[in-house]
Design a protein around this motif. Structure first.
Motif, short mmCIF file in Angstrom:
data_model
loop_
_atom_site.label_atom_id
_atom_site.label_comp_id
_atom_site.label_asym_id
_atom_site.label_seq_id
_atom_site.Cartn_x
_atom_site.Cartn_y
_atom_site.Cartn_z
N LEU A 264 -1.20 7.92 -0.99
CA LEU A 264 -1.23 8.92 -2.07
C LEU A 264 -1.65 10.29 -1.55
CD1 LEU A 264 -2.96 6.85 -4.89
CD2 LEU A 264 -0.53 7.29 -4.57
N TYR B 264 -13.20 0.57 -1.31
CA TYR B 264 -12.22 0.15 -2.31
C TYR B 264 -12.82 0.35 -3.69
CZ TYR B 264 -9.48 -2.93 -5.31
OH TYR B 264 -8.72 -3.43 -6.35
N CYS C 29 -5.48 11.56 -7.41
CA CYS C 29 -5.79 10.18 -7.81
C CYS C 29 -6.32 10.07 -9.24
CB CYS C 29 -6.78 9.57 -6.83
SG CYS C 29 -6.14 9.45 -5.16
N ILE D 127 -9.93 4.15 0.14
CA ILE D 127 -10.15 5.40 0.87
C ILE D 127 -10.44 5.04 2.33
CG2 ILE D 127 -11.72 7.35 1.16
CD1 ILE D 127 -11.93 7.44 -1.88
N VAL E 221 -5.86 6.93 -11.46
CA VAL E 221 -5.31 5.90 -10.58
C VAL E 221 -6.42 4.91 -10.26
CG1 VAL E 221 -4.26 5.43 -8.33
CG2 VAL E 221 -3.64 7.50 -9.57
N SER E 222 -6.12 3.63 -10.42
CA SER E 222 -7.09 2.58 -10.11
C SER E 222 -6.65 1.84 -8.84
CB SER E 222 -7.20 1.60 -11.28
OG SER E 222 -5.96 0.97 -11.50
N LYS E 223 -7.50 0.96 -8.38
CA LYS E 223 -7.24 0.13 -7.19
C LYS E 223 -6.89 0.97 -5.99
CE LYS E 223 -5.84 -3.63 -10.16
NZ LYS E 223 -4.76 -4.44 -10.66
N THR E 224 -7.78 1.88 -5.65
CA THR E 224 -7.55 2.78 -4.51
C THR E 224 -8.43 2.40 -3.33
OG1 THR E 224 -9.17 4.35 -5.40
CG2 THR E 224 -6.85 4.77 -5.91
N PHE F 227 0.84 -1.19 0.00
CA PHE F 227 0.00 0.00 0.00
C PHE F 227 0.87 1.25 0.00
CE2 PHE F 227 -2.91 -3.05 2.20
CZ PHE F 227 -3.84 -3.14 1.19
N ILE G 52 -8.59 14.81 -3.74
CA ILE G 52 -8.60 13.37 -4.05
C ILE G 52 -8.65 13.17 -5.56
CG2 ILE G 52 -9.88 11.20 -3.81
CD1 ILE G 52 -10.90 12.29 -1.09
N GLU H 55 -10.51 3.44 -12.23
CA GLU H 55 -9.80 4.73 -12.17
C GLU H 55 -10.74 5.85 -11.73
OE1 GLU H 55 -8.15 5.57 -16.01
OE2 GLU H 55 -6.44 4.24 -15.69
N TRP H 56 -10.21 6.74 -10.90
CA TRP H 56 -10.90 8.01 -10.63
C TRP H 56 -10.55 8.93 -11.79
CZ3 TRP H 56 -14.39 7.57 -7.12
CH2 TRP H 56 -14.19 6.77 -6.01
#
Length: 168
Positions: A31, A70, A48, A56, A51-54, A28, A44, A74-75
């Motif tokens: 970010l 989860y 982000c 919070i 960015v995928s697989k985030t 992990f 955020i 992607e955001w």
């Protein structure tokens, strides 16, 4: 977040039954942190973007409760959109005040990516809106998309659009 929490989240991502004991298959990377980058949802989206697989993680003021979600997708900071994904989930992590973690998944879960409205949502179950610290508009609500409640029943309201926890 503890190492035990990270192992538990990894288990949920991989949809495994047997817990990871020590060797976490994921590394992990932090970010964004509110105290460093600001508590605005816009931060955020900017940090982000693409960015995928985030994951919070939110700590609810004055309760010690740790909630989160989860997003495997992607955001995107330039396009308001609703995205369906069966791999997203929301959760409440075990703490000194709570004996067990709670996981809420759904075959028709969704992630709402609304940067123009400063809203980031996991369906209607976990909503982050505007400035997470000063506006106090973020909430958890009853939701058909993520049917298992991730917070105590004392905060549940029957109306889908009535906030049940307001983060401050």
């Amino acid at each position: 977040m503890t190492n035990e929490h990270a192992l538990e989240i990894s288990l949920w991502i991989d949809r495994k039954e047997n817990p990871y004991i020590e060797n976490n298959p994921y590394e992990f990377q932090l970010l964004i942190r509110g105290s460093r980058n600001g508590f605005n949802v816009n931060s955020i989206f900017n940090i982000c973007d693409k960015v995928s697989k985030t994951i919070i993680i939110l700590k609810v003021k004055d309760t010690g409760e740790i909630l989160g979600g989860y997003n495997p997708l992607e955001w995107e900071n330039n396009d308001d959109q609703w995205k369906e994904t069966k791999d997203s989930f929301i959760f409440s992590l075990k703490t000194a005040n709570m004996k067990n973690s709670i996981l809420s998944t759904s075959p028709n879960g969704s992630v709402h990516n609304y940067p123009n409205q400063l809203e980031l949502r996991f369906g209607h179950a976990l909503c982050l809106i505007g400035n997470l610290k000063t506006e106090k508009r973020c909430c958890c609500m009853k939701s058909g998309e993520y049917p298992r409640l991730i917070h105590s029943n004392e905060f549940v309201y029957p109306n889908l659009y009535t906030p049940s926890i307001i983060f401050s």
